[in-house]
Design a protein around this motif. Sequence first.
Motif, PDB file in Angstrom:
ATOM      1  N   ASN A  74       0.816  -1.213   0.000  1.00  0.00           N
ATOM      2  CA  ASN A  74       0.000   0.000   0.000  1.00  0.00           C
ATOM      3  C   ASN A  74       0.853   1.269   0.000  1.00  0.00           C
ATOM      4  OD1 ASN A  74      -2.436  -1.379  -0.059  1.00  0.00           O
ATOM      5  ND2 ASN A  74      -2.543  -1.534   2.171  1.00  0.00           N
ATOM      6  N   ASP A  75       2.037   1.202   0.560  1.00  0.00           N
ATOM      7  CA  ASP A  75       2.910   2.375   0.539  1.00  0.00           C
ATOM      8  C   ASP A  75       3.388   2.690  -0.868  1.00  0.00           C
ATOM      9  OD1 ASP A  75       4.414   1.484   3.719  1.00  0.00           O
ATOM     10  OD2 ASP A  75       2.686   2.764   3.280  1.00  0.00           O
ATOM     11  N   ALA A  76       3.516   1.641  -1.686  1.00  0.00           N
ATOM     12  CA  ALA A  76       3.976   1.818  -3.060  1.00  0.00           C
ATOM     13  C   ALA A  76       2.826   1.858  -4.057  1.00  0.00           C
ATOM     14  CB  ALA A  76       4.934   0.693  -3.438  1.00  0.00           C
ATOM     15  N   ASN A  77       1.593   1.769  -3.571  1.00  0.00           N
ATOM     16  CA  ASN A  77       0.418   1.778  -4.463  1.00  0.00           C
ATOM     17  C   ASN A  77       0.533   0.705  -5.541  1.00  0.00           C
ATOM     18  OD1 ASN A  77      -0.528   3.956  -3.004  1.00  0.00           O
ATOM     19  ND2 ASN A  77      -0.943   5.228  -4.774  1.00  0.00           N
ATOM     20  N   THR A  78       0.954  -0.466  -5.160  1.00  0.00           N
ATOM     21  CA  THR A  78       1.215  -1.519  -6.137  1.00  0.00           C
ATOM     22  C   THR A  78       0.664  -2.859  -5.659  1.00  0.00           C
ATOM     23  OG1 THR A  78       3.236  -0.387  -6.854  1.00  0.00           O
ATOM     24  CG2 THR A  78       3.012  -2.693  -7.463  1.00  0.00           C
ATOM     25  N   VAL A  79       0.103  -3.595  -6.586  1.00  0.00           N
ATOM     26  CA  VAL A  79      -0.309  -4.971  -6.333  1.00  0.00           C
ATOM     27  C   VAL A  79       0.533  -5.870  -7.238  1.00  0.00           C
ATOM     28  CG1 VAL A  79      -2.203  -4.897  -8.004  1.00  0.00           C
ATOM     29  CG2 VAL A  79      -2.259  -6.558  -6.131  1.00  0.00           C
ATOM     30  N   TYR A  80       0.870  -7.035  -6.715  1.00  0.00           N
ATOM     31  CA  TYR A  80       1.741  -7.957  -7.427  1.00  0.00           C
ATOM     32  C   TYR A  80       1.036  -9.291  -7.642  1.00  0.00           C
ATOM     33  CZ  TYR A  80       5.219  -4.655  -5.668  1.00  0.00           C
ATOM     34  OH  TYR A  80       5.914  -3.515  -5.356  1.00  0.00           O
ATOM     35  N   LEU A  81       1.478  -9.989  -8.675  1.00  0.00           N
ATOM     36  CA  LEU A  81       1.058 -11.361  -8.878  1.00  0.00           C
ATOM     37  C   LEU A  81       2.309 -12.169  -9.212  1.00  0.00           C
ATOM     38  CD1 LEU A  81      -1.440 -13.222  -8.954  1.00  0.00           C
ATOM     39  CD2 LEU A  81      -1.401 -12.963 -11.443  1.00  0.00           C
ATOM     40  N   GLN A  82       2.705 -13.028  -8.275  1.00  0.00           N
ATOM     41  CA  GLN A  82       3.845 -13.918  -8.491  1.00  0.00           C
ATOM     42  C   GLN A  82       3.331 -15.186  -9.156  1.00  0.00           C
ATOM     43  OE1 GLN A  82       7.211 -13.451  -7.767  1.00  0.00           O
ATOM     44  NE2 GLN A  82       7.512 -15.412  -8.820  1.00  0.00           N
ATOM     45  N   LEU A  83       3.901 -15.495 -10.304  1.00  0.00           N
ATOM     46  CA  LEU A  83       3.478 -16.661 -11.073  1.00  0.00           C
ATOM     47  C   LEU A  83       4.621 -17.681 -11.046  1.00  0.00           C
ATOM     48  CD1 LEU A  83       2.064 -14.027 -12.287  1.00  0.00           C
ATOM     49  CD2 LEU A  83       1.759 -15.370 -14.352  1.00  0.00           C
ATOM     50  N   ASN A  84       4.382 -18.812 -10.422  1.00  0.00           N
ATOM     51  CA  ASN A  84       5.380 -19.876 -10.354  1.00  0.00           C
ATOM     52  C   ASN A  84       4.874 -21.124 -11.055  1.00  0.00           C
ATOM     53  OD1 ASN A  84       7.094 -18.261  -8.755  1.00  0.00           O
ATOM     54  ND2 ASN A  84       6.174 -19.011  -6.855  1.00  0.00           N
ATOM     55  N   ASN A  85       5.811 -21.994 -11.425  1.00  0.00           N
ATOM     56  CA  ASN A  85       5.470 -23.255 -12.085  1.00  0.00           C
ATOM     57  C   ASN A  85       4.493 -23.010 -13.239  1.00  0.00           C
ATOM     58  OD1 ASN A  85       5.419 -26.002 -12.584  1.00  0.00           O
ATOM     59  ND2 ASN A  85       3.865 -26.416 -11.029  1.00  0.00           N
ATOM     60  N   LEU A  86       4.842 -22.104 -14.100  1.00  0.00           N
ATOM     61  CA  LEU A  86       3.949 -21.715 -15.190  1.00  0.00           C
ATOM     62  C   LEU A  86       3.748 -22.852 -16.180  1.00  0.00           C
ATOM     63  CD1 LEU A  86       5.182 -18.084 -15.627  1.00  0.00           C
ATOM     64  CD2 LEU A  86       2.793 -18.742 -15.353  1.00  0.00           C
TER      65      LEU A  86
END
Length: 124
Positions: A74-86
Amino acid sequence: QVQLVESGGGLVQAGGSLRLSCAASGRTFSTYTMGWFRQAPGKEREFVARITATPSVTYYADSVKGRFTISRDNDANTVYLQLNNLKPEDTALYYCAAAQGRRFIVRAYDYGYWGQGTQVTVSS
């Protein structure tokens, strides 16, 4: 009003990993529920993962559970999606979406703000 910009997509071999980012404008990012959706050619847009506004609760589609992780800064105004074992079936245009409030929502219809998408291509 919030604007969303995704990044981090690319071409990766099966079994590989990527981390997608979605940067949001505005001062009230922490009050938005954030979602990731994807759309493959010829298919409908489908829900991938969601993280509610603070206190955050996450939820995943069965197809990605255990492989993908959604998180937010929230401090960076960013949401992430880590994608593993694609897998090759993960190939799609991935969209970030936002909805005001702390909401337990998975339908694209319920999200009012969308980014332009970032392409993920997984080769076999």
